[in-house]
Structures are given as C-alpha cells and as structure tokens.
Design a protein around this motif. Structure first.
Motif, PDB file in Angstrom:
ATOM      1  N   LYS A   1       0.836  -1.198   0.000  1.00  0.00           N
ATOM      2  CA  LYS A   1       0.000   0.000   0.000  1.00  0.00           C
ATOM      3  C   LYS A   1       0.872   1.250   0.000  1.00  0.00           C
ATOM      4  N   LEU A   2       0.484   2.229  -0.820  1.00  0.00           N
ATOM      5  CA  LEU A   2       1.076   3.559  -0.831  1.00  0.00           C
ATOM      6  C   LEU A   2       0.005   4.551  -0.415  1.00  0.00           C
ATOM      7  N   SER A   3       0.342   5.454   0.511  1.00  0.00           N
ATOM      8  CA  SER A   3      -0.618   6.435   1.019  1.00  0.00           C
ATOM      9  C   SER A   3      -0.071   7.841   0.826  1.00  0.00           C
ATOM     10  N   PHE A   4      -0.934   8.727   0.323  1.00  0.00           N
ATOM     11  CA  PHE A   4      -0.564  10.120   0.081  1.00  0.00           C
ATOM     12  C   PHE A   4      -1.583  11.003   0.804  1.00  0.00           C
ATOM     13  N   ASN A   5      -1.083  11.841   1.729  1.00  0.00           N
ATOM     14  CA  ASN A   5      -1.950  12.602   2.617  1.00  0.00           C
ATOM     15  C   ASN A   5      -1.767  14.094   2.395  1.00  0.00           C
ATOM     16  N   GLY A   6      -2.901  14.817   2.221  1.00  0.00           N
ATOM     17  CA  GLY A   6      -2.868  16.259   2.022  1.00  0.00           C
ATOM     18  C   GLY A   6      -2.838  17.012   3.332  1.00  0.00           C
ATOM     19  N   SER A   7      -2.606  18.303   3.238  1.00  0.00           N
ATOM     20  CA  SER A   7      -2.489  19.129   4.439  1.00  0.00           C
ATOM     21  C   SER A   7      -3.813  19.306   5.167  1.00  0.00           C
ATOM     22  N   ASN A   8      -4.951  19.155   4.456  1.00  0.00           N
ATOM     23  CA  ASN A   8      -6.249  19.347   5.094  1.00  0.00           C
ATOM     24  C   ASN A   8      -6.918  18.048   5.509  1.00  0.00           C
TER      25      ASN A   8
END
Length: 776
Positions: free
Chosen positions: A310-317
């Motif tokens: 799994k690859l996870s990409f998280n935004g600032s909000n």
C-alpha cells in the motif's frame, strides 16, 4: 437504460448535497492522528466545551470527526483517550464558520488503567448497532495466537451468530446464510474468498488491519449485493514518521512487514506519504513432518502465501488517496486423492476528500481483482472456476448535530467462468458477464431518546434488466442510561451463486456462477401453492431486535434475536437425470434443470456477556439457531444448522508493564446434520450408450442414501490456550514470544465420514506451536 439510470442517480446525489452556505451555526471538523505513527486515531471521543454547552462526536475509521450546529463563542476542543495524553485546543467559533483541524495524540507516559473512556457508551446511545461487531487488531490479539499468530479468522469464530465448520477447510456460516451470501471487502474492494483452506487463517494478516466491521444481518443501505452478511476490512497506512517493521516465525508460518515514510511532514499539518509492504507464507506442509509427525507422516497438506502492499498520500487538510495491491495463494494436497489450488490478486485505489467550502466528507474506491480456483480429483478432469471483477463507489457523508446523512453510488462488473466434469466425463460450462449499479441513501436522526436510521437502496442488475428496491430501517430506544432497545429490518438481493451444492458435506472447491438461466419456471411452496420465478436473483428479508444492558461500568450484556426469510435461493440440482431438451419436455423441471430454487428460514438468538477491567477480559457468547430449507418437495436442515453454539474467551494481562498475557478460548457446538448411508449398489454408467454390453463391464460402487440430512454428527468442542511474553528493548524495539496450543485436550472432532472406505476422518488433533517476533 444503464446510462440513463446513472445520470438520474448522479443528479439525485448532487441535489442532495448539503451547502454549507445554508448553515446558520458553526461547524468544527477534522482528523485525529497518533503522533508516533501518523495513523488515524479511530473511534476516539472528541468534545467541544464552552459557551455554556458541551458538544461531542467520535472519530470514524479515517480518524475524521464533525461537530455541527455549534453556537458562536469560545470553546476548548478536548480529546481524552486511554493510552494518550489529554489534548486541549482553544477555538473561537463564529457564525457560519467551517473550522478544519488536524490533531495529533501523544502516547501517555503514565499508566491509566482506571481511566474509563466513554466512547463506546456514546456510540451505543447514538447508533443502532444491531448485528454488528467492530474489531481492531488489539481485540483480535485477545484470543490465543494459534500458530504463533493472531488472525481475524480465529476471532470471527467467536462473534455472535457465526457458525464455524472446522479447522480443515472450515467455512463460516453467519446467521443462517451460506458462504456465498457473505460479502467481504478489503479497502472497498470486493473479495471472493477471504479464508485459507486451513480454517485457522484468513488472507488478512493482523498487522495490516486497522479495523474490521462484521455485519451479521440487518445492515443499512450502504451495503448490498449479498443476502446474509457483510465483512468490511480497512487496512493501515504505512508509518509516516519513521522506518519500522516486524519479522516473525513460528512452527506454522513466517512473515515480514516493512513500512515507513516516503515524504515526511516538515511540521504538523503538512502533507506526507508512506508505504507498507507485508509478506506472509506458510510452510506447515514441511514443518509438520518434523513437529507434527504424529498427525500424518506425510505432513499436513496445507500451504498459503499472502502479499499485500500500500502507498498512502496525505494532504495538508486531511484529504488522502491510497494505492494498494495484493496476491493471495492457497493449496491443499490430499495424497493423490485431490489437489486444490486457488489464487486471488487485485489492485485498486481509494480516497478521502475534504472539500474546503463544504461540510461534506467524500470517499471513493475503484478496484480490479481476479480469483481462480482449480480442483483435481483422482482420475477426473479438473474442475475450475474464475471470477474477474471490477467495482467502484462514491460515498458522501454529512453531519447535522447528532444527525448523519450518508448517500452514494456503487458500480460492479464481473465475468464468471466455470467448468465441471461429472463422473462419466460429461462437461458443464458457463461463462457470463454481469454488471450492477446501485444508489443508496441513509439518514440517521436523533430524537430525544430515540435513534431512527431509515435507508433506501436501489440496486439495478443491468445484465438481467431487473431493478430491486430495498428499503432498510434501524431503530434504537434509549430507555435509560444503561438499558437500550434496538430493532432493524431490510430487503436484500444478490446475483452470485455458489458453484457447489449447499448439500455437500465437505467441499473445498469454492467457485462462482452468475445469472443462471436454467431454472424451473415456478416453485411449489410449503402450503401447496406455486410461485412464479421471474428472475434468477436470490432474495431475503431480515428482521432483528435486541436489548443492551450496561450492568456495571465494566460489565455489559447484549441480547439479540433474528429472523431471516430466504425467499429465493438458487442451488445446484443434484437430482438431475435428464437433459433439458425437447425430447424430455414431459419430465418435471426438478429432474432436468441444472439448478433448483429453494426457500428457507433462519431464526434464533445470541447472548453476549462482556467484562473488561484491570487487564482481565471476558467474552462469553451463547447462540441458539434454527435453519431450514424447502426445495419444493421436502423440508430439510442444511449442513450448517447447528442448534447450540458456545464460545468463551478469557484474557489476562499481568506483570510489569503488562508484559505477560495469558488467553483461553473454548468452543462448543452441537452436531451438524448429515445424510446417513442405507446401503451400496453397483451402478452401470452405460458409457458406450445404448450399445453398452453390461455383461462385460464393471459397475461402479454407488451409495444408497437415506433421507436428506436426517442424521446428526457428534458435537464439537475444542480448547485453545496461549501465553505471550513481551520484552521492550527500548522505545522502538520489542521482542515477543508466543506459546500456544490448539485442541489442548485432543478432542476427536469429526471432519467427515468416508462412506466408501467406511472410515471416520477427524479435524486436527492437539497442535502446540511456538512463535517469535521482532518489532522495530
């Protein structure tokens, strides 16, 4: 027609989308994470205190919370959760303001064993919570770690309403439904076989699980496409703060987990990305020749491998999206009698979107998967089944005070291929393409002491041209602070059919068929009337009711009753003796159709007593179940009709820093139905047609069966025990030793009876195991 329906459903969702501009009060929403790993802090209570009032919410599986209808004023946002330092933050809420926060919890430096977290009680009072069990890895680890590894498959067996058929090829039957009627989802992707052939392990390694929701009946409109139950698994993201992992080995299997950040957040609130990779493989087929030679000198026949990434990409909000994929394999080799192999691979993406100008939370998924199984039996040609599928979904969630609206769209398509040869070499083949689309709406409303949760699902089976309207309803009445009544009902449907008969006592082959058309035109009901069969869908209605009692702060009692009315169930026709062709037009459908249509009923009740205090955890379940089927001619009990089912789990943590854990699980189940043998005879197959010289051929030995499932097998009971010792080398490194034993008193539980060899085959005997783990 499908395109037009999609447009109407999409327009309906847009019109339903709430607009924050219409709000007259403020909204505070956000995400709560664990500081150490960056993982969402799930099911955590969040309070907003100030302006003469206290408002609250609980985080969901993504760590998201929303508190709406907040009057303007100064507040303190407060989070108190067991194992973490209390978090407080001052907020100034203005009229029509939408505030989004990202909050991080730090692990507590002191022991707070007496701290009582009220999140579970708050959820009990604000949700219907009927026929559902929520599981986390911590809960799963409370049962003995058979084979040195705790597993969801082992905990599933102690959930109220679940009947388990054994540790060899064991299947789970949930409140009267067969395995084909149970829907399993992994990160929003539909899975078609979640359990390995050795019934002690699922395809879900416990170290990748964030949360598992198991719905045993009466589930809301968000879920559909199955007529008995739903199991919804969510996996963890990788560690966003540092490189970490785990390696372990036992007498059953070995595994390796590696996770860490791809991009670390420079400060709290920044975006980040991470990875997670997990590999697990069994070698029981080899290790058993050394450690369990007393079972079988040739070794136990089971092997499996599970790979997940799994690859996870998280935004600032708080917005995020994930890419995930897996490859699960399984094999069983029964010493030349039969060989079974299956493989399941898949890949997909899911996301959570937090619009800056709206209080709506949006999530979605799109995934592809393929499941292929092959069974080779002695000299017969192989039996094969394949299902290749895609599914996608878009879901919206909006909070209005204690109320919650959920609505969304789901699409599904799959191709099934099935090939089977009977004992004289005649083939049956099916290849079908199927597509489905569904829209749903749920609105949970709090009215003083009542919680009302109505819903509606419109499920369109495009390949059949059938629209199914499925209303759902859940209700809870908070009679007092410590006593609650709950009820739920709903209509359900599904298209998939099992590529094996529900009457097979032992069948490791788990294949799929869709949209079978070779059905009888009608079915004779129990009262003698007939009902026309308009389409091949399987259908059921659910009715559930129950009571919850908080006997003390640490002791609770949950009592539930259920009735499932299976109005149309499709089964393979084992009584077929004629081809469905013009020359046999005068023969009844029951003797020439490939499938039969049955009706059925499942009803009963479950009692759950739970105790948790100061390291002691007790989980005691009793289930009373009745399952019947009507095939148009006779009523019978299917093979999973277990009348009494008892499960007891006791776990105790002790020693400095709770470094020791002892656990015990005992299960009792009354005997399953089976069809008794009345005798044997020689059957001439006439392989050469009408020209066969029966005086020179040898007939095959065939069995003369008694009345269907009129006998009962002996009862089943088993004791499992486990002992775990943990050494903390420093803040990051841990070594763990697991000692466990399944079937401690070596109970001879029957697996099946080989009629031809007149030999009883038992489940696994006593199996001690040892496992080591190193976490860093």
């Amino acid at each position: 027609m499908t395109s037009s329906l999609m447009k109407r459903l999409a327009l309906w969702m847009v019109l339903c989308l709430p607009m924050s501009a219409l709000a007259q009060l403020g909204t505070v929403r956000g995400f709560v994470y664990e500081q150490e790993t960056g993982e969402p802090a799930i099911f955590t209570p969040v309070s907003l205190v100030g302006a003469g009032t206290t408002l609250g919410a609980e985080t969901d599986v993504n760590g998201y919370f929303s508190i709406s209808k907040v009057p303007a004023g100064k507040y303190t946002l407060r989070i108190v959760s067991l194992g973490f330092d209390t978090l407080s933050k001052a907020l100034d809420v203005r009229k029509d303001q939408l505030i989004t926060e990202k909050l991080y919890l730090s692990k507590s430096t002191i022991e707070m064993r007496d701290l009582v977290v009220t999140a579970e009680k708050r959820e009990a009072q604000n949700t219907v919570r009927l026929g559902v069990t929520k599981l986390t890895p911590k809960q799963i680890e409370r049962i003995p770690a058979i084979g040195g590894q705790a597993d969801l498959a082992q905990y599933m067996q102690v959930i109220p309403g679940v009947v388990f058929t054994g540790d060899q090829g064991g299947q789970l039957y949930i409140r009267g439904g067969s395995p084909i009627m149970n829907k399993t989802m992994l990160d929003g992707m539909v899975l078609y076989n979640p359990f390995h052939s050795i019934g002690l392990f699922s395809v879900f390694d416990n170290d990748i699980i964030r949360n598992a929701d198991v719905y045993t009946g009466g589930f809301n409109a968000e879920h559909g496409g199955r007529i008995s139950s739903v199991m919804d698994i969510t996996t963890r993201d990788g560690n966003k703060q540092r490189l970490s992992g785990k390696v372990s080995a036992s007498t059953f299997a070995a595994k390796a987990l590696l996770e860490g950040p791809l991009k670390k957040a420079k400060e709290e609130g920044d975006g980040s990305s991470s990875f997670l990779l997990n590999y697990r493989t069994s070698y029981l087929d080899q290790s058993s020749k050394t450690f369990y030679e007393y079972v079988d000198t040739a070794g136990l026949p089971f092997e499996f491998t599970d790979i997940y990434g799994k690859l996870s990409f998280n935004g600032s909000n708080g917005s995020k999206f994930n890419l995930f994929g897996f490859n699960f394999t399984d094999g069983v080799k029964y010493q030349g009698v039969s060989d079974l192999d299956w493989r399941n691979w898949g890949a997909g993406t899911n996301f959570v979107l937090v619009p800056s100008g709206s209080a709506v939370l949006i999530d979605g998924v799109f995934a592809l998967s393929n499941y292929n199984i092959e069974l080779q039996e002695a000299d017969l040609d192989p039996r094969t089944s394949e299902i290749a599928s895609f599914n996608g979904g878009l879901n919206f969630k909006y909070f209005v005070g204690d109320d919650e609206a959920r609505y969304g769209l789901e699409v599904l398509g799959f191709r099934t291929k099935y090939k089977f040869y009977n004992s004289i070499g005649l083939a049956y083949e099916q290849e079908e393409n199927t597509s489905e689309i569904a829209g749903y709406f749920n609105y949970k409303k709090r009215l003083k002491n009542w919680v009302i949760d109505p819903g509606l699902r419109l499920h369109f089976y495009a390949s059949l041209g059938v629209m199914n309207i499925e209303p759902r309803l859940g209700v809870k009445w908070n009679i007092t602070e410590t006593m609650r009544f709950k009820a739920a009902a709903g209509r359900y449907s599904q298209n998939l059919v099992a590529a094996n008969s529900d009457r097979d006592v032992v069948n490791l082959f788990y294949g799929f068929l869709s949209s079978p058309q070779n059905l009888p035109s009608s079915i004779t009901l129990e009262d003698g009337s007939t009902r026309e069969i308009k389409d091949p869908l399987q259908r059921a209605n659910h009715y559930l009711a129950g009571m919850e009692f908080d006997l003390t702060e640490v002791l609770s009692l949950n009592v539930e009753g259920y009735f499932k009315d299976f109005r149309q169930v499709t089964n393979i026709n084992r009584n077929k003796i004629y081809e469905d062709s013009p020359e046999f037009f005068d023969q009844p459908d029951a003797l020439k159709k490939d499938f039969i249509v049955e009706t059925g009923k499942a009803y009963g009740g479950d009692v759950l007593l739970k105790y948790e205090k100061e390291g002691l955890y007790v989980w005691a379940v009793y289930g009373l179940n009745y399952v019947t089927r009507w095939d148009g001619q006779q009523e019978y009990n299917p093979i999973w009709d277990r009348r009494h089912n008892v499960n007891l789990v006791v776990t105790y943590n002790f020693g400095k820093f709770d470094s020791w854990k002892a656990s015990v699980r005992w299960n009792y189940g009354s005997g399953f139905p089976f069809t008794q043998t009345q005798g044997f005879y020689g059957q001439e197959l006439f392989a050469g047609g009408v020209g066969t010289d029966y005086t020179t051929t040898n007939p095959e030995l065939s069995t003369l069966y008694g009345p269907l499932n009129q006998g009962r097998l002996p009862s089943y009971h088993r004791l499992d025990m486990g002992l775990t010792k943990t050494w903390r080398l420093d803040d990051r490194q841990t070594v763990q030793l697991d000692l466990s034993c399944t079937n401690v008193y070596d109970r001879q539980n029957i697996f099946y009876f080989d009629r031809v060899r007149y030999k009883r085959v038992d489940q696994l005997p006593i199996l001690p195991s040892i496992g080591f783990s190193y976490m860093f």
